[in-house]
Structures are given as structure tokens and as C-alpha cells.
Design a protein around this motif. Sequence first.
Motif, PDB file in Angstrom:
ATOM      1  N   SER A  16      17.954  -2.257  21.882  1.00 47.03           N
ATOM      2  CA  SER A  16      18.899  -3.378  21.813  1.00 47.03           C
ATOM      3  C   SER A  16      20.167  -3.178  22.629  1.00 47.03           C
ATOM      4  CB  SER A  16      19.268  -3.659  20.358  1.00 47.03           C
ATOM      5  OG  SER A  16      19.649  -2.486  19.676  1.00 47.03           O
ATOM      6  N   SER A  17      20.101  -2.342  23.650  1.00 46.54           N
ATOM      7  CA  SER A  17      21.281  -2.156  24.500  1.00 46.54           C
ATOM      8  C   SER A  17      21.387  -3.212  25.588  1.00 46.54           C
ATOM      9  CB  SER A  17      21.265  -0.764  25.137  1.00 46.54           C
ATOM     10  OG  SER A  17      20.157  -0.614  26.004  1.00 46.54           O
ATOM     11  N   ARG A  18      20.328  -4.017  25.762  1.00 45.55           N
ATOM     12  CA  ARG A  18      20.355  -5.016  26.833  1.00 45.55           C
ATOM     13  C   ARG A  18      19.350  -6.119  26.544  1.00 45.55           C
ATOM     14  NH1 ARG A  18      16.702  -2.831  31.836  1.00 45.55           N
ATOM     15  NH2 ARG A  18      15.055  -1.885  30.597  1.00 45.55           N
ATOM     16  N   SER A  19      19.401  -7.147  27.354  1.00 39.83           N
ATOM     17  CA  SER A  19      18.421  -8.236  27.388  1.00 39.83           C
ATOM     18  C   SER A  19      18.208  -8.877  26.017  1.00 39.83           C
ATOM     19  CB  SER A  19      17.092  -7.731  27.978  1.00 39.83           C
ATOM     20  OG  SER A  19      17.280  -7.271  29.294  1.00 39.83           O
ATOM     21  N   ILE A  20      16.960  -9.159  25.674  1.00 38.14           N
ATOM     22  CA  ILE A  20      16.661  -9.856  24.426  1.00 38.14           C
ATOM     23  C   ILE A  20      17.124  -9.039  23.225  1.00 38.14           C
ATOM     24  CG2 ILE A  20      14.797 -10.688  22.943  1.00 38.14           C
ATOM     25  CD1 ILE A  20      13.272 -11.489  25.473  1.00 38.14           C
ATOM     26  N   GLY A  21      16.921  -7.718  23.274  1.00 38.66           N
ATOM     27  CA  GLY A  21      17.333  -6.880  22.150  1.00 38.66           C
ATOM     28  C   GLY A  21      18.818  -6.965  21.871  1.00 38.66           C
ATOM     29  N   ALA A  22      19.639  -6.971  22.914  1.00 41.29           N
ATOM     30  CA  ALA A  22      21.090  -7.084  22.732  1.00 41.29           C
ATOM     31  C   ALA A  22      21.449  -8.431  22.129  1.00 41.29           C
ATOM     32  CB  ALA A  22      21.793  -6.886  24.068  1.00 41.29           C
ATOM     33  N   SER A  23      20.770  -9.474  22.576  1.00 36.33           N
ATOM     34  CA  SER A  23      21.015 -10.803  22.016  1.00 36.33           C
ATOM     35  C   SER A  23      20.651 -10.855  20.539  1.00 36.33           C
ATOM     36  CB  SER A  23      20.206 -11.851  22.792  1.00 36.33           C
ATOM     37  OG  SER A  23      20.364 -13.135  22.226  1.00 36.33           O
ATOM     38  N   ILE A  24      19.544 -10.220  20.168  1.00 37.92           N
ATOM     39  CA  ILE A  24      19.147 -10.177  18.757  1.00 37.92           C
ATOM     40  C   ILE A  24      20.201  -9.452  17.932  1.00 37.92           C
ATOM     41  CG2 ILE A  24      17.440  -9.280  17.120  1.00 37.92           C
ATOM     42  CD1 ILE A  24      15.382  -9.541  19.457  1.00 37.92           C
ATOM     43  N   ALA A  25      20.673  -8.313  18.417  1.00 37.52           N
ATOM     44  CA  ALA A  25      21.684  -7.540  17.688  1.00 37.52           C
ATOM     45  C   ALA A  25      22.943  -8.370  17.470  1.00 37.52           C
ATOM     46  CB  ALA A  25      22.007  -6.260  18.456  1.00 37.52           C
ATOM     47  N   ARG A  26      23.405  -9.045  18.509  1.00 35.59           N
ATOM     48  CA  ARG A  26      24.618  -9.863  18.388  1.00 35.59           C
ATOM     49  C   ARG A  26      24.412 -11.027  17.425  1.00 35.59           C
ATOM     50  NH1 ARG A  26      24.713  -8.887  24.277  1.00 35.59           N
ATOM     51  NH2 ARG A  26      26.535  -7.590  24.777  1.00 35.59           N
ATOM     52  N   THR A  27      23.239 -11.642  17.488  1.00 36.95           N
ATOM     53  CA  THR A  27      22.957 -12.799  16.627  1.00 36.95           C
ATOM     54  C   THR A  27      22.923 -12.404  15.155  1.00 36.95           C
ATOM     55  OG1 THR A  27      21.736 -13.948  18.371  1.00 36.95           O
ATOM     56  CG2 THR A  27      21.251 -14.584  16.105  1.00 36.95           C
ATOM     57  N   LEU A  28      22.254 -11.299  14.839  1.00 35.78           N
ATOM     58  CA  LEU A  28      22.181 -10.876  13.439  1.00 35.78           C
ATOM     59  C   LEU A  28      23.546 -10.447  12.923  1.00 35.78           C
ATOM     60  CD1 LEU A  28      18.793  -8.930  13.258  1.00 35.78           C
ATOM     61  CD2 LEU A  28      19.250 -11.390  13.136  1.00 35.78           C
ATOM     62  N   ALA A  29      24.320  -9.791  13.777  1.00 34.95           N
ATOM     63  CA  ALA A  29      25.674  -9.401  13.368  1.00 34.95           C
ATOM     64  C   ALA A  29      26.552 -10.627  13.132  1.00 34.95           C
ATOM     65  CB  ALA A  29      26.294  -8.500  14.424  1.00 34.95           C
ATOM     66  N   ALA A  30      26.374 -11.652  13.928  1.00 31.90           N
ATOM     67  CA  ALA A  30      27.156 -12.881  13.739  1.00 31.90           C
ATOM     68  C   ALA A  30      26.850 -13.532  12.393  1.00 31.90           C
ATOM     69  CB  ALA A  30      26.866 -13.867  14.865  1.00 31.90           C
ATOM     70  N   ASP A  31      25.680 -13.232  11.839  1.00 31.54           N
ATOM     71  CA  ASP A  31      25.319 -13.717  10.506  1.00 31.54           C
ATOM     72  C   ASP A  31      25.745 -12.750   9.408  1.00 31.54           C
ATOM     73  OD1 ASP A  31      24.366 -16.246  10.721  1.00 31.54           O
ATOM     74  OD2 ASP A  31      22.304 -15.784  10.199  1.00 31.54           O
ATOM     75  N   GLY A  32      26.499 -11.719   9.775  1.00 28.83           N
ATOM     76  CA  GLY A  32      27.060 -10.813   8.776  1.00 28.83           C
ATOM     77  C   GLY A  32      26.341  -9.497   8.600  1.00 28.83           C
TER      78      GLY A  32
END
Length: 260
Positions: A16-32
Motif C-alpha cells: 500500500s505504498s503506491r497506486s491502488i494500495g495507497a488509495s485503499i489505505a487512505r480511503t479506509l483511514a478516512a473512514d476512521g
Amino acid sequence: MTQPSLEGKVAIVTGSSRSIGASIARTLAADGANVVVNYVTDESAAEIVVADILADGHGNAVSVQADLSSMAGAQHLLDETVAAFGRVDILVLNAAVMEMGTLGQIDDKSFDKHMDINVKGPLFLTKLAAPLLPAGGRVVFLSTSWTRASHVIPAALLYVATKGAIEQLARALAKELGAREITVNTVSPGPTNTELFRSNRTDEMLQAVANTVPAKRIGKPEEVSEVIRFLVSGGAAWVNGQNILVNGVRRIAMTSDRFL
């Protein structure tokens, strides 16, 4: 103010340091969620994702270096997750390798590399994490729309073989872990607008790929992340053993090999 739906949950997102994985990490964190950003070599990229999450102020995050092609790497990732956050609720198994090679070009080294990273890694991380996952836990595998396509380029031989294996693992695990109210699903993206996908492709090639989709564009990482956001949420408790294609209804069979 509405409480974020993943508040208090702990999510591991592999690769999750880049690309789709990074987007997933940011999205889940935005949900708390508290997110573990996993990487193998690019520490600086992983730290950027962590910094973005912390700056957003919703979830928390740490980065953990772990090569998941080995059991030791998987155990290290879990140990660091528990040390940081005390538990694990969500596994998003995104890390993968895709090296092109036709039948005449592949060898046992390339076979082992693809199997270790794309199949062994996700499977044994899930095995090690399963005793820690509570009822309501979530496991999401990442595959590819190529496994459902009528046309696959010969050079993707090992990649699609490993992703086909992942889909079958997810089907079986959905039964076993589902008995504990842990869902296991697969998300299969089509072409997605990442730096990796754009590399070595001309504008003509990118437009040719876009033309295979009714909307005439390439998918965005966030459009994959949003599907995963739903699958790991409380609202997806009755979605289990599914493979969701996130590809804009792509007509892969109509595309020339050189554009894929």
C-alpha cells in the motif's frame, strides 16, 4: 456529526505504498480505521501515505516493512500490527507482482516468484491472521478482470494463473471463515489510472484501452477503493464469497495485445 464507520477498526493493506494500495489505505483511514501501510522496498513512499493519513485527521497509520512471500514476513507484519494497534479486523490483500513472459520465456524462478508473492503470501497471511480476526472481520483479495475476459495476452500467463488461484482460495475461505461471521470477497479491477499502468504506454495506447469501456476512460484508483470501503463496512455483512469486477464493463476481447 456522524461517527466514521470504521472507527476503532484496524486494517492491514498489503502493498500500500503506491497506486491502488495507497488509495485503499487512505480511503479506509478516512473512514476512521487505523491502517497498517505495508511495503517491501520503498519506505519513503509508504511514509508519504502515512503522513497523508495523519494530516487528514480521521484514522491513524503506521508503515511496516515486510516481504510477504515468506511466512516470517507475514508473521512480522502481524506482530507489528498488534504492537501498534492491539488487534486486526480487516485484511486487504493487494500486494502482487506482474512480470510478463510467454510459455517459452518463463522459468522456475519466475514461476516461484509469482506464486510466492501472489498466492502464498496472501494465503498464509490470512492463515496467520485468522485466529486474530473477530466476528465481523473482513478479508478482501485483489484479483484482475483478466480472469473473466475472453481474451488474455499470452505474456500474462503467470499473472493470470496466480490470480485465478486467488479467486478459488477466496471462494473456499468464504465458507470456512464465514462460519465465524468473517466475510471473504474478491475485487477484480480493470485498467486503472496509476503510474505503473501508464508507464511504457503512449497516449495512443492509453486511449485505445479507454475506448474498450463504454465511458471511454480508464478507471481511477479511488473507484476501486470505494468498493473495498463498502466490503469492509458493517453494511456488507451479508456479502460473502463474491468477486466484484470494477472495470466499467470493459470489452477486453476487442483490444489489441499491444494496448493491454
